[in-house]
Enzyme design. Structure first.
Site, PDB file in Angstrom:
ATOM      1  N   TYR A  70       0.825  -1.216   0.000  1.00 14.62           N
ATOM      2  CA  TYR A  70       0.000   0.000   0.000  1.00 14.62           C
ATOM      3  C   TYR A  70       0.857   1.264   0.000  1.00 14.62           C
ATOM      4  O   TYR A  70       0.826   2.062  -0.933  1.00 14.62           O
ATOM      5  CB  TYR A  70      -0.962  -0.032   1.203  1.00 14.62           C
ATOM      6  CG  TYR A  70      -1.903   1.139   1.231  1.00 14.62           C
ATOM      7  CD1 TYR A  70      -2.862   1.296   0.240  1.00 14.62           C
ATOM      8  CD2 TYR A  70      -1.838   2.087   2.251  1.00 14.62           C
ATOM      9  CE1 TYR A  70      -3.723   2.385   0.252  1.00 14.62           C
ATOM     10  CE2 TYR A  70      -2.705   3.176   2.261  1.00 14.62           C
ATOM     11  CZ  TYR A  70      -3.644   3.317   1.258  1.00 14.62           C
ATOM     12  OH  TYR A  70      -4.491   4.396   1.270  1.00 14.62           O
ATOM     13  N   ASP A  82     -16.825  -3.485 -44.832  1.00 19.13           N
ATOM     14  CA  ASP A  82     -17.072  -2.182 -44.222  1.00 19.13           C
ATOM     15  C   ASP A  82     -15.703  -1.486 -44.102  1.00 19.13           C
ATOM     16  O   ASP A  82     -14.658  -2.144 -44.154  1.00 19.13           O
ATOM     17  CB  ASP A  82     -17.721  -2.396 -42.843  1.00 19.13           C
ATOM     18  CG  ASP A  82     -17.887  -1.090 -42.100  1.00 19.13           C
ATOM     19  OD1 ASP A  82     -18.227  -0.081 -42.743  1.00 19.13           O
ATOM     20  OD2 ASP A  82     -17.671  -1.083 -40.876  1.00 19.13           O
TER      21      ASP A  82
END
Ligand code: ADQ
Length: 717
Positions: free
Chosen positions: A91, A501
């Protein structure tokens, strides 16, 4: 709210905190934004929230742990116990020493050691293990924030078919910054274990996808990263607040008492409020210095304004945070010494957590909220202030580098790194006419009332439920075997039709459509295919005939423009129309589109020969989405009257005659005799084309989502 399987929320901290007093364990709710947003989920049976309870496990006996687990269960919470060493390395060290500064464009401090990285991985693993142990296959798992970037991947390995979501609460830095991190590829691959990655802004989502590209993690098409195992959607979900809680706070007696007391303290004063966690990213020193400059250049403000600086303690074990605290306090002292008079102190400084009632009373009393972080994922304080303001007189000075700036355009926006801009912002805020204040505040308030934190959670959940499960996308994936099958069929055939496409298939999307021009390689490939007399190559695109002519006019291929409204045969020069419709519809649609486009920046209206298009790729997605709801509604009668269709493409809304489809134009070729037909598309307009392909033909969709296509393309090389 979508119907849903068991939900597991995984975040570093739980929505409740644990305190030890003597032998007793006390658990108390710490109502943060996230807990509020998810409250309708957390109350349901089957929802579990997993996180660190806030006390290092070294300080706990076995009995304590049992007691904690027992008490947490009442809140649907489950603990991940971490030792002091783990907290230090995972942390304080890696999360807050490396990731936090890097993601906020600040210099990294301590913690970039191999040991911290090892512990970060191990702890991410532990969170995943606890979540897996507490849930069954088929669950929905939602992981939060930078402390747990690797957890989605650990979950994915064990649960290939579960729905896994990830939300990042802080900014995502530019790709060049992120990829400079030694373990960037591991971290990103970890996060890509999710089906859906949410970030606060469209800009952060772009940075994330750009990093995927740079690190060659999957193929990026539109807002998706396509991996061999599954497809990940990466998009923005700007977090809101619990609007009514703040808007209605003034009705609470305790808030009224607090408010009256503030009125007494700051009688006759303009109050400038700052509210932040103590953090280098929040730009507290910069704000103090700007305030000092203002006082020194505008002496008439002395005794007429006060800055109330509320700082919430944060990461107190980290030396950089301790140093920052000292510097802030020294600066506050210096400014107060320099300007204070017998009756006035320019800064009131509070270093503490305050209860909701006191905080909202401050929001209500403040004339100006001075929210100027150097960088901030979103910044909820800005939103809470606007929602709390009662008399419509408050003004928000906001950093352009806070995520909230994308939504709160009516705030006075400042550059937090330029003292001149900060001072200028304050000066403007002090002199803005009343009517202007009201108009700005009303616009922002309307936005916040609509986009609440509850809605944020719901839309994330809905989107996550829509994501195809990994197994489903794998079933339809164009794997090596099927790819070879298509190639073999191609080689065997004598007459071939290729229906392709363009945007999102032959070329990836760009923010500005004009920028998506074909590469040299693509041109060479199309030429090669078109020159083969056995081939008919047709590009069937939503683009105008001008675009298609400019790019492909000289190639030996056929072109169909505007989703099939117009087509040009191979080698021909004339364009033919397919629709039998008249053009009386164009005027009412154009007027409506323009009116709506004027309401937000960066929307453009395109006039095609047989369609009118509302382009919002470059606009703020949330503002655009909000307008779209109304636009669709207003369009309805016109659509009916003229027999039109509304087409929702990739960040475009297009209106055109109902008889124009890619399927219909494809028929111009399909009726001829081909022994090989291949159609490739990526969005809903291509579905008509897929439907027109005769049995035995091949249909491929690029990217995910429900489709008629037989296969979904994963590798496009
Ligand atoms: P934070 O960096 O903590 O959050 P912010 O979004 O401003 O920043 O949230 C702070 C919260 O704490 C607010 O709800 C505020 O009311 C509360 N608060 C602040 N000071 C307080 C005080 N003295 N006493 C009591 N309460 C106080 C991270 C990211 C942000 C992102 C959020 C949510 O850094 O960018 O907006 O997560 O995703």
């Amino acid at each position: 709210m979508a119907a849903m399987a068991e939900l597991i929320i995984i975040s570093n901290r739980l929505p409740v905190s644990v305190r030890k007093s003597g032998n007793d364990i006390e658990v108390y709710p710490s109502a943060g934004g996230l807990a509020t947003g998810l409250s309708s989920y957390t109350k349901r049976r089957g929802t579990k929230w997993i996180g660190w309870p806030g006390l290092p496990s070294n300080a706990l006996t076995e009995a304590d742990r049992l007691q904690i687990a027992d008490k947490l269960r009442e809140y649907h919470c489950y603990p991940v116990f971490l030792s002091r060493k783990q907290i230090n390395e995972f942390y304080n060290g890696y999360s807050n020493g490396v990731l936090w500064p890097l993601f906020h464009d600040l210099p990294a401090h301590s913690g970039d050691s191999e040991k911290n990285w090892q512990t970060y991985q191990a702890v991410n693993h532990t969170f995943a293990d606890v979540a897996l142990g507490l849930s069954k296959p088929g669950s929905t798992l939602w992981v939060h924030d930078y402390q747990l970037l690797l957890t989605p991947q650990y979950l994915r390995v064990e649960r290939p078919n579960d729905r896994i979501g990830f939300f990042l609460h802080i900014p995502f830095p530019e790709a060049n910054t992120f990829t400079g991190l030694p373990h960037a590829a591991n971290l990103l691959a970890g996060t890509l274990g999710a089906d859906l990655v949410g970030l606060h802004t469209d800009g952060y989502a772009k940075h994330f996808l750009q990093s995927c590209r740079q690190l060659e993690l999957g193929d990026v098409a539109g807002d998706q990263a396509i991996l061999p195992t599954h497809t990940v959607r990466v998009t923005d979900f700007p977090m809101g607040i619990d609007y009514l809680k703040f808007a209605h706070a003034a009705r609470l007696r305790r808030v009224q008492v607090e408010h009256r007391s503030l009125e007494r303290t700051y009688r006759g004063q303009k109050l400038i409020l700052t509210v932040d966690r103590l953090d280098p990213a929040k730009g507290l020193l910069e704000r103090l210095e700007a305030y000092e400059q203002l006082l020194s250049s505008d002496p008439h403000l002395h005794e007429a304004i006060t800055m109330l600086m509320l700082v919430i303690p944060s990461r107190e074990e980290v030396p950089e945070y301790q140093e920052l605290k000292q510097r802030i306090e020294r600066t506050v002292g210096r400014i107060n010494d320099r300007f204070a008079t017998r009756y006035w102190q320019p800064i009131d400084y509070l270093y503490q957590t305050v209860p909701f009632e006191q905080l909202t009373a401050m929001y209500q009393r403040a004339d100006i909220a001075f929210v100027a972080p150097i960088r901030d994922g979103m910044n909820l304080v800005a939103k809470e202030y606007i929602a709390s303001q009662q008399g419509h007189r408050g003004i928000l000075v906001l950093s352009e580098t806070a995520g909230a700036a994308e939504e709160l355009k009516e705030a006075i926006q400042v550059d937090p790194t330029r003292p001149k801009s900060l001072v200028g912002g304050l000066r403007r805020a002090l002199t803005l006419p009343r009517g202007d204040l009201r108009r700005r505040a009303d616009t922002m308030r309307r936005h916040l009332r609509h986009f609440t934190v509850q809605r944020w959670a719901d839309s994330f959940m809905e989107e996550l439920q829509q994501a195809p499960t990994s197994a489903a996308s794998r079933t339809y994936t164009l794997d090596d075997i099927h790819r070879q099958k298509v190639i073999d069929a191609y080689h065997k055939a004598k007459r071939r039709l290729l229906l392709l496409d363009y945007d999102g298939v032959l070329r990836s999307f760009e923010r500005k459509p004009d920028a998506a021009e074909p590469s040299h390689e693509l041109m060479a490939l199309l030429k090669h295919l078109g020159q083969n007399v056995a081939n008919d190559v047709v590009i069937i695109s939503g683009r105008s005939k001008t675009d298609l002519n400019n790019w492909f006019g000289t190639l030996p291929i056929a072109l169909a423009a505007e989703h099939g409204a117009l087509f040009r045969r191979k080698g021909g020069h004339n364009w033919h129309k397919t629709t039998s419709s008249e053009s009386g519809w164009r005027h009412p649609v154009s007027v409506l589109f323009k009116t709506y486009a004027e309401r937000i920046p960066d929307v453009t209206v395109e006039q095609k020969e047989w369609a009118v298009v509302w382009h919002y790729r470059a606009a703020s997605p949330y503002q655009a989405r909000r307008l779209l709801v109304r636009l669709r509604y207003t369009l309805k009668p016109i659509i009916k009257e003229y027999n039109l269709q509304v087409l929702e493409g990739n960040k475009v809304l297009e209106v055109r005659p109902a008889d124009v489809t890619k399927g219909r134009v494809a028929q111009e070729w399909i009726i001829h005799d081909y022994d090989f037909v291949l159609a490739i598309g990526d969005d809903t307009t291509d579905e008509d084309m897929f439907a027109a392909v005769p049995p035995g033909g091949y249909t491929i969709k690029v990217g995910r989502g429900p489709t008629l296509a037989e296969r979904v393309l994963v590798y496009l090389r």
